[in-house]
Write an enzyme that holds these catalytic residues in place. Structure first.
Site, mmCIF file in Angstrom:
data_model
loop_
_atom_site.group_PDB
_atom_site.id
_atom_site.type_symbol
_atom_site.label_atom_id
_atom_site.label_comp_id
_atom_site.label_asym_id
_atom_site.label_seq_id
_atom_site.Cartn_x
_atom_site.Cartn_y
_atom_site.Cartn_z
ATOM 1 N N ASP A 294 33.602 43.342 31.456
ATOM 2 C CA ASP A 294 32.401 43.241 32.280
ATOM 3 C C ASP A 294 31.855 44.628 32.621
ATOM 4 O OD1 ASP A 294 30.445 42.549 34.083
ATOM 5 O OD2 ASP A 294 31.821 41.886 35.652
ATOM 6 N N ASP B 62 24.608 44.372 31.533
ATOM 7 C CA ASP B 62 25.754 43.681 32.138
ATOM 8 C C ASP B 62 26.358 42.684 31.156
ATOM 9 O OD1 ASP B 62 27.577 42.288 33.640
ATOM 10 O OD2 ASP B 62 26.230 41.845 35.303
#
Length: 381
Positions: free
Chosen positions: A117, A281
């Site tokens: 992430d 992201d």
């Protein structure tokens, strides 16, 4: 037949690799195969995903303030809802909403599937995913952590450090948070955790417990502070660490600067000609923007019908149509193709920026260069 358009009001939702150079390693990324297309009846599920994202960024902004003493420049004033190189294959999990790969903690190594992430900084795992008592190199820092997720679940536990390896790269004293409760849902199997690749300024852990890639850099485990995501709709997705894998892209790389003090990877871009600020992201399954901006975008796209579904603004298009949505970084344009478009919605975001999640990553090979504070974008091979 109508398909929900992977774009959203305040949320551009997306249900939207070859020979390695010598000394390079790749981490394969994979996901669970889709069981079917989204339907308009799945708004509640979609809303839950959006809420998860709002909570994630609210927590990150809180961490940024705690770590730096200042409000994040992208945070809005709205009320918030609170070896040398390696590659890893990524697995498709949870109907395309999650991409995971393998890491190893401990001596002897314990293999864990985690979600990589770029929108967070810490490595956290479910209980049972990692057993510190079975590792001769484990160290209990006596530090605790606490995170909250969008469905109300909390991840509370203890931070350990241990030997670590990923795709052939090894490090020592890498931080891992062992939760006391399952915060990763069983439907995400085999995923058992989250591992952040952002800057330390948004981490929940104490400052001494840096994100794993920063620790590998500090220890000289990688010769370059670079990693590269190549996420494909089919097979062949990977995370490459320590350099650039030229087999993953074609043509040239377009570079855009980012400011590491932001904590996130923030870059200027445009979408269908409109200038926007974006956060890259990899841990978000949607493309999300400020509600008014996304609504304007949906209404400007030929073939898209905007409607209200259970209080949420939806953009739908006929499966015979191919709505044109183009994201541009530097001088290079990356179209979101038909299969990347799925659904849309509106929500109050905790920031004045767009979040570019997996639907965009499936359109480009994205390079994160921490050494030179820049992001690279190239056409996937």
């Amino acid at each position: 037949m109508l398909l929900p358009i992977h774009l959203v009001l305040g949320v551009l939702a997306a249900t939207l690799t070859a020979a390695e150079p010598t000394g390079n390693f790749s981490i394969p990324l994979s996901r669970r195969q889709s069981t079917g297309d989204f339907s308009l009846q799945q708004v509640d599920v979609f809303s839950s995903d959006l809420n998860d994202i709002v909570v994630k960024y609210s927590r990150a902004f809180d961490n940024f303030f705690r770590n730096t003493g200042r409000q994040h420049p992208l945070q809005s004033n709205k009320l918030l809802r609170r070896a040398d190189e390696a590659s890893v294959d990524l697995r498709n999990v949870d109907n395309g909403l999650l991409w995971t790969g393998e890491v190893q903690f401990g001596s002897p190594p314990q293999t864990i599937y985690i979600d990589f992430d770029t929108g967070s900084a810490d490595t956290l795992v479910n209980p049972g995913a990692y057993d510190p008592d079975s590792s001769s190199s484990s160290h209990n820092t006596k530090k605790s952590f606490s995170n909250t997720y969008g469905d109300g679940r909390k991840a509370n536990g203890t931070i350990y450090t241990d030997d670590f390896s990923i795709g052939g790269i090894s490090g020592k004293h890498v931080a891992i948070g062992l939760a006391k409760n399952d915060f990763i849902a069983s439907r995400e199997s085999p995923n058992k955790g989250i591992s952040g690749l952002s800057m330390p300024s948004i981490q929940t852990f104490p400052s001494a417990c840096k994100p794993f890639f920063h620790t590998l850099r500090d220890q000289g485990a990688v010769s370059q502070g670079i990693f590269q995501f190549t996420i494909k709709t089919g097979s062949g997705s990977s995370l490459h660490l320590g350099g650039i894998d030229s087999s993953k892209y074609t043509g040239s790389i377009t570079w855009v600067d980012f400011d590491p003090s932001d904590g996130f990877y923030v870059a200027s871009a445009s979408i269908n000609g409109k200038n926007i600020k974006t956060i890259l992201d990899s841990g978000t399954s949607l493309i999300i923007g400020p509600p008014d901006e996304v609504k304007d975008l949906l209404q400007s796209i030929d073939g898209v019908k905007v409607s209200d579904q259970q209080g949420q603004i939806m953009g739908t298009f006929s499966c015979s149509e191919n709505p044109k949505v183009n994201v541009k970084y530097g001088g290079k344009t990356f179209p979101l193709i038909h299969t990347h478009l799925k659904q849309s919605d509106t929500i109050n975001l905790p920031m004045n920026a767009w979040i570019m999640g997996d639907p965009f990553f499936q359109s480009a090979s994205v390079i994160f260069d921490q050494d030179n504070n820049r992001l690279g974008f190239a056409k996937q091979a």
